[in-house]
Design a protein around this motif. Structure first.
Motif, PDB file in Angstrom:
ATOM      1  N   CYS A  40       0.824  -1.220   0.000  1.00  0.00           N
ATOM      2  CA  CYS A  40       0.000   0.000   0.000  1.00  0.00           C
ATOM      3  C   CYS A  40       0.851   1.260   0.000  1.00  0.00           C
ATOM      4  CB  CYS A  40      -0.879   0.050   1.258  1.00  0.00           C
ATOM      5  SG  CYS A  40      -2.217  -1.113   1.280  1.00  0.00           S
ATOM      6  N   GLY A  44       1.012   7.481  -6.007  1.00  0.00           N
ATOM      7  CA  GLY A  44       1.302   6.656  -7.172  1.00  0.00           C
ATOM      8  C   GLY A  44       2.768   6.732  -7.574  1.00  0.00           C
ATOM      9  N   THR A  49       3.652  -1.853  -7.724  1.00  0.00           N
ATOM     10  CA  THR A  49       3.452  -2.942  -8.677  1.00  0.00           C
ATOM     11  C   THR A  49       4.771  -3.627  -9.020  1.00  0.00           C
ATOM     12  OG1 THR A  49       1.513  -1.843  -9.610  1.00  0.00           O
ATOM     13  CG2 THR A  49       2.561  -3.532 -10.964  1.00  0.00           C
ATOM     14  N   ASP A  70      -4.126  -8.615  -8.270  1.00  0.00           N
ATOM     15  CA  ASP A  70      -4.138  -7.278  -8.871  1.00  0.00           C
ATOM     16  C   ASP A  70      -5.380  -6.554  -8.363  1.00  0.00           C
ATOM     17  OD1 ASP A  70      -3.848  -5.035 -10.408  1.00  0.00           O
ATOM     18  OD2 ASP A  70      -3.509  -6.110 -12.289  1.00  0.00           O
ATOM     19  N   ASP A  72      -5.809  -3.148  -8.513  1.00  0.00           N
ATOM     20  CA  ASP A  72      -5.730  -1.799  -9.066  1.00  0.00           C
ATOM     21  C   ASP A  72      -6.413  -1.815 -10.437  1.00  0.00           C
ATOM     22  OD1 ASP A  72      -5.051   0.636 -10.211  1.00  0.00           O
ATOM     23  OD2 ASP A  72      -2.964   0.572  -9.552  1.00  0.00           O
ATOM     24  N   GLN A  74      -6.044  -0.183 -12.963  1.00  0.00           N
ATOM     25  CA  GLN A  74      -5.134   0.028 -14.086  1.00  0.00           C
ATOM     26  C   GLN A  74      -4.584  -1.296 -14.630  1.00  0.00           C
ATOM     27  OE1 GLN A  74      -2.441   3.620 -13.598  1.00  0.00           O
ATOM     28  NE2 GLN A  74      -3.208   3.436 -11.514  1.00  0.00           N
ATOM     29  N   SER A 124     -12.717  -0.339 -11.389  1.00  0.00           N
ATOM     30  CA  SER A 124     -12.948   1.056 -10.983  1.00  0.00           C
ATOM     31  C   SER A 124     -14.403   1.296 -10.582  1.00  0.00           C
ATOM     32  CB  SER A 124     -12.549   2.012 -12.111  1.00  0.00           C
ATOM     33  OG  SER A 124     -13.313   1.739 -13.279  1.00  0.00           O
ATOM     34  N   CYS A 158      -2.234  -2.868  -4.198  1.00  0.00           N
ATOM     35  CA  CYS A 158      -3.331  -1.904  -4.019  1.00  0.00           C
ATOM     36  C   CYS A 158      -3.223  -0.732  -4.990  1.00  0.00           C
ATOM     37  CB  CYS A 158      -3.334  -1.366  -2.585  1.00  0.00           C
ATOM     38  SG  CYS A 158      -3.611  -2.639  -1.341  1.00  0.00           S
ATOM     39  N   GLN A 159      -4.361  -0.093  -5.225  1.00  0.00           N
ATOM     40  CA  GLN A 159      -4.364   1.109  -6.051  1.00  0.00           C
ATOM     41  C   GLN A 159      -3.862   2.301  -5.227  1.00  0.00           C
ATOM     42  OE1 GLN A 159      -8.294   2.290  -7.287  1.00  0.00           O
ATOM     43  NE2 GLN A 159      -9.155   2.143  -5.256  1.00  0.00           N
ATOM     44  N   THR A 166      -8.734  -0.273  -0.973  1.00  0.00           N
ATOM     45  CA  THR A 166      -7.550  -0.373  -0.126  1.00  0.00           C
ATOM     46  C   THR A 166      -7.921  -0.813   1.281  1.00  0.00           C
ATOM     47  OG1 THR A 166      -6.361   1.286  -1.429  1.00  0.00           O
ATOM     48  CG2 THR A 166      -5.578   0.898   0.807  1.00  0.00           C
TER      49      THR A 166
END
Length: 288
Positions: A40, A44, A49, A70, A72, A74, A124, A158-159, A166
């Protein structure tokens, strides 16, 4: 006395501590149940990742059975491991359909011992769909409960936010690993992240631990990198891992190839750093 002199002769690492050896971990006789680790940081571009991919591959190289999740939208983790994310079952499907078997979403990667549950842009929309769910913070924990006994470690990428996804990851996790770029602005959000972890521990997951902070994108040639790392160690002490990940163009090259750096350039210092990270986490007890 001789032992102390020997310790004093060890080279000093970037964190200001003598380098530990971190021996190669022994093979495991059996697998599971998994320890779940959430990677976490709401900022960004700090190496979450990249760390998930290469730590997972390094642990697999040491005989651990690893599942990377995964988490996230993205989908960078999936792409970085060369996994297709369209027209497949993803983590989003598992979150929204409680009766769906998690095994449907598991994909075997090219790395032996490393599996992944992929994600794509559909994720998302999860925060909107989950907002009215009962115990919405517990949904990922439910998904992973059915497969945890098959793995030694589950890494959740996590994103870059502190939203409901999260919080789900933190609620499901036994430990948190915080990748932290050696850059001044990266320091500013750590206090808020630690506060969020404390709230999750207090209200949702009393067992969660901070496994450590991992300094990434370190460049020993710049005074700024060295000063930021010094401040991180000053603030968090032994929670800062001794392993430090340097800045290199090999990471994006490996990502484009869809393989971990441990396979793309196994002799490169960055690949060796992630293998060392895997050994350090085993030595610290964060991984079996």
């Amino acid at each position: 006395m001789a032992r102390k002199a020997q310790q004093d002769e060890r080279p000093i690492g970037p964190t200001g501590r003598p380098y530990q050896g971190f021996p190669t971990p022994p093979k495991l006789d059996s697998h599971g149940p998994a320890r779940i680790i959430a990677l976490c940081n709401q900022k960004g571009g700090v190496g979450k990742t990249t760390t998930t991919i290469n730590l997972a591959a390094s642990l697999a190289e040491y005989g651990r059975k690893v599942l990377a999740v995964d988490f996230d939208p993205q989908g960078a983790l999936s792409a970085g491991l060369g996994v297709q994310t369209h027209d497949v079952t993803t983590i989003y499907d598992l979150l929204l359909e409680p009766k769906r078997d998690a095994h449907e979403a598991i994909v075997h990667t090219a790395v032996e011992g490393l599996d992944i549950i992929p994600a794509n842009i559909d994720l998302s929309a999860a925060e909107v769909h989950l907002v009215n769910e009962v115990a919405r913070e517990m949904i990922l924990a439910r998904v992973l409960r059915g497969i945890a006994n098959e793995y030694d470690v589950i890494l959740v990428d996590c994103q870059p936010s502190l939203g409901i996804l999260t919080v789900n990851a933190l609620t499901a996790a036994h430990g948190v690993l915080i990748p932290l770029e050696c850059e001044f602005f990266a320091l500013r959000g750590v206090a808020l992240l630690i506060e969020t972890i404390d709230k999750v521990r207090d209200r949702l997951n009393p067992a969660i631990e901070l496994d450590g902070l991992l300094a990434t994108m370190y460049d020993s040639r710049t005074l700024h990198s060295r000063e930021v790392l010094d401040r991180i160690v000053e603030a968090f002490g032994d929670k800062v891992l001794e392993t430090v990940i340097g800045r290199t163009v090999k990471f994006p090259d490996a990502s484009v190839s869809g393989v971990p750096i441990t396979e793309f350039a196994p002799e490169h210092p960055a690949a060796q750093a992630y293998l060392r990270l895997a050994r350090e986490l085993v030595a610290r007890g964060a991984v079996a």
